[in-house]
Scaffold this active site. Structure first.
Site, PDB file in Angstrom:
ATOM      1  N   GLY A 250      -0.487   5.974   2.791  1.00 31.59           N
ATOM      2  CA  GLY A 250      -1.663   6.764   3.167  1.00 31.59           C
ATOM      3  C   GLY A 250      -2.326   6.215   4.417  1.00 31.59           C
TER       4      GLY A 250
ATOM      5  NE  ARG B 273       1.895   8.292  -0.348  1.00 35.49           N
ATOM      6  CZ  ARG B 273       0.991   7.312  -0.319  1.00 35.49           C
ATOM      7  NH1 ARG B 273       1.378   6.068  -0.455  1.00 35.49           N
ATOM      8  NH2 ARG B 273      -0.291   7.584  -0.157  1.00 35.49           N
TER       9      ARG B 273
ATOM     10  CG  ASP C  91       4.259   0.884  -4.072  1.00 35.45           C
ATOM     11  OD1 ASP C  91       4.511   0.018  -4.931  1.00 35.45           O
ATOM     12  OD2 ASP C  91       3.723   1.967  -4.344  1.00 35.45           O
TER      13      ASP C  91
ATOM     14  CE  LYS D  95      -1.677   1.679   3.984  1.00 34.95           C
ATOM     15  NZ  LYS D  95      -0.905   2.843   3.557  1.00 34.95           N
ATOM     16  CB  THR D  96      -4.304   0.429   0.770  1.00 32.59           C
ATOM     17  OG1 THR D  96      -4.709   1.501  -0.087  1.00 32.59           O
ATOM     18  CG2 THR D  96      -4.629  -0.879   0.084  1.00 32.59           C
TER      19      THR D  96
ATOM     20  CG  ASP E 239      -6.215   3.219  -2.777  1.00 32.46           C
ATOM     21  OD1 ASP E 239      -6.832   4.058  -2.098  1.00 32.46           O
ATOM     22  OD2 ASP E 239      -5.196   3.495  -3.430  1.00 32.46           O
TER      23      ASP E 239
END
Ligand code: FBP
Length: 553
Positions: A83, A147, A178, A204-205, A207
């Site tokens: 993402g 992805r 992941d 990175k994320t 979340d």
């Protein structure tokens, strides 16, 4: 992006400052520190799977007294994975500027659309001109993302062919848990097959779940939290003004509730559900619904028929009965495409799972049957949990009315704080963090390290004081059950119910239920007082004392 707004243009030209140690890269040297112990329960299998990269020390960069000899030109490739997260373009800018500083003949190549670009050798050379409109901008559109996983023997071999054909000294993987798992697998494979390309990961994320004692935060979390908090603050003001709606706001974050918790700390809504707490208390869907209805009833008794409720995107996977249902669905759906086959799948569910499934509104049932992502995850961003809870709350209040235990009104609006938080202009923090991460990646490749994640610490202090280094990827891994198989993965950090951010929230939340203590942080700022522009998240400030920070030991 073809055109830039006035603000975006201004931002694209604004210079960035670097931590002291990254300012003169030719003088930076790597100092090897301790070896971080691998997760105990997984150590045996990790030794077998990662024999070449398991025992690597943590690295810290320091400025040497005497500048070392001139650097040879380097060739580095970069891919953006998963993402979007605000700041990705600054990682590329940081890599580019750092490479050119070490040697102007160095080359940066960008792979298109994530890991698939590596498998297909779909690549573009990054030039100074190409980068101009992307500096300090959100999104990943310079290269695109994807992805795709690189995990099968055939994919690993294809990746090796590509990096060898391009004569890459290093490959930088920008991604979440992941993607960094894939980076660790690639690093091990390249070493064991004699491929000299070094692999470096970047955390990175949005979340915020890629963190540990050394990685204080993943990039994108700060910008997303600020974007959502601005929206939530506005909505809360609307609730207080109109006094007629309950706003059910779902906050993105596939699994962990870090973003919902951070937004709660920034905006102080009436109720925020925290998935990790729900799982710890083994709450059922009915328990959660009742919790919301109890709050509505308490407020109704005070004449308040409005409010703001935050729901973390990943919540349904933390409610034990729904989690069980999802596990059964994952198993039944694996390898199949659901078109008209839903009926068949439902008939094969166990009784408990079927009961849970049939209790859900039809729209949610359909959403639960949608395809999984390439990592086998349910696509929770497509499950409208805010609508699910509105519907369950309506039913529960209706039955309370029938039992003459609730007499109030209830009118709801739903909102999803999602994709807009991933590609916004990066905050001051993310702009600088990403630019510095790009520099660290170049240093790791140029000093010969592979299988490392770039690491910056002391991030709540001014940028100049940040320290830089690398953390072995395998030290962040453990074994996890995914799609019925036990596999090594970079460990996801969920909200720690014993951690300071949750404690701060826990102490304040009862007051927020009845007294409207809404805060409106307003839009992210780029100009003005330091304590507004440069401030990091409440989560980071609460956790500032907690990090062990192996870079300094
Ligand atoms: P990453 O973990 O790859 O950074 O992605 C995070 C995320 O934005 C989640 O918050 C969200 O659930 C998911 O991606 C949405 O994925 P998609 O872009 O495939 O819809």
């Amino acid at each position: 992006m073809s055109r830039l707004s006035a603000l975006a243009t201004y931002r694209s030209q604004e210079p960035l400052i670097l931590p002291q140690v990254l300012r003169r890269l030719t003088s930076a040297v790597a100092v090897a520190g301790s070896i971080i112990p691998t997760d105990r329960s997984s150590v045996q299998q990790l030794v077998e799977l990662f024999p070449k990269t398991i025992e690597q020390p943590i690295i810290r960069f320091v400025t040497a007294a005497k500048p070392p000899a001139a650097f040879l030109p380097l060739r580095i490739g970069i891919l953006l994975s998963g993402g979007q997260a605000a700041g990705g373009h600054n990682v590329i800018a940081g890599l580019f500027d750092a490479l050119k500083q070490l040697n102007p003949n160095s080359v940066l190549l960008g792979f298109r659309d994530g890991a698939s670009g590596v498998l297909n050798n779909h690549v573009v050379e990054i030039t100074k001109k190409l980068l101009i409109p992307f500096r300090n901008q959100g999104g990943f559109d310079l290269l695109g993302s994807g992805r795709t996983k690189i995990s099968t023997a055939e994919q690993l071999s294809l990746a090796k062919q590509t990096v060898e054909a391009l004569h890459l000294d290093g490959l930088v993987v920008v991604g979440g848990d992941d993607s960094n798992t894939n980076a660790a697998i690639l690093a091990e494979y390249f070493l064991s097959t004699g491929c000299p390309t070094r692999i470096v990961g970047i955390p990175k994320t949005i979340d915020g779940d890629l963190k540990n004692d050394d990685i204080e935060v993943s990039f994108g979390f700060d910008s997303a939290a600020k974007t959502y908090s601005d929206i939530i603050g506005n909505i809360a003001r609307d609730a207080l003004s109109a006094k007629k709606y309950y706003y059910f706001i779902r906050v993105m974050g596939r699994s962990a509730s870090h973003l919902a918790l951070e937004c709660a700390l920034q905006t102080q809504p009436n109720l925020t559900l925290i998935s990790e707490e729900i799982a710890a208390k083994q709450m059922t869907l009915q328990n959660v619904t009742e919790q919301i209805c109890d709050m509505i009833a308490t407020r109704a008794a005070q004449g308040k028929h409005y409010g703001v409720i935050l729901i973390p995107e990943g919540i349904i996977e933390f409610i034990p009965e729904v989690r069980n249902l999802i596990n059964e669905l994952n198993f039944l759906l694996s390898g199949t495409e659901v078109i008209n086959g839903d009926r068949v799948v439902i008939d094969e569910l166990t009784e408990g799972a079927r009961h849970c499934f049939l209790r859900l509104p039809e729209a949610i049932q359909k959403q639960l049957l949608l395809d999984r992502d390439p990592h086998g995850n349910v696509q929770v961003s497509k499950i409208e949990t805010e609508r699910l809870f509105i519907s369950l709350v309506e039913q529960e209040l209706q039955s309370r009315r029938r039992a003459a235990t609730y007499f109030g009104k209830f009118s709801a609006q739903s909102h999803f704080c999602g994709y807009e938080g991933r590609s916004c202009l990066p905050s001051y923090f993310d702009s600088h963090y990403c630019y510095a991460l790009g520099h660290v990646a170049v240093l790791l490749v140029s000093t010969g390290y592979t299988g490392y994640m770039c690491c910056l610490q002391r991030l709540t202090r001014p940028v100049e004081e940040w320290i830089a280094g690398g953390l072995p990827l395998v030290s962040m891994m453990w074994l996890e059950q995914r799609n019925g198989k036990v596999i090594p993965v970079v460990r996801k950090a969920l909200v720690d119910l014993n951690g300071e951010p949750f404690h701060v929230f826990e102490k304040a939340r009862d007051d927020w239920i009845i007294n409207d203590q809404y805060l409106n942080p307003g839009p992210m700022q780029f100009f003005g007082p330091k304590d507004i522009v440069q401030t990091t998240t409440r989560t980071m400030r609460c956790e500032a004392g907690k990090h062990i920070g192996h870079l300094t030991t």
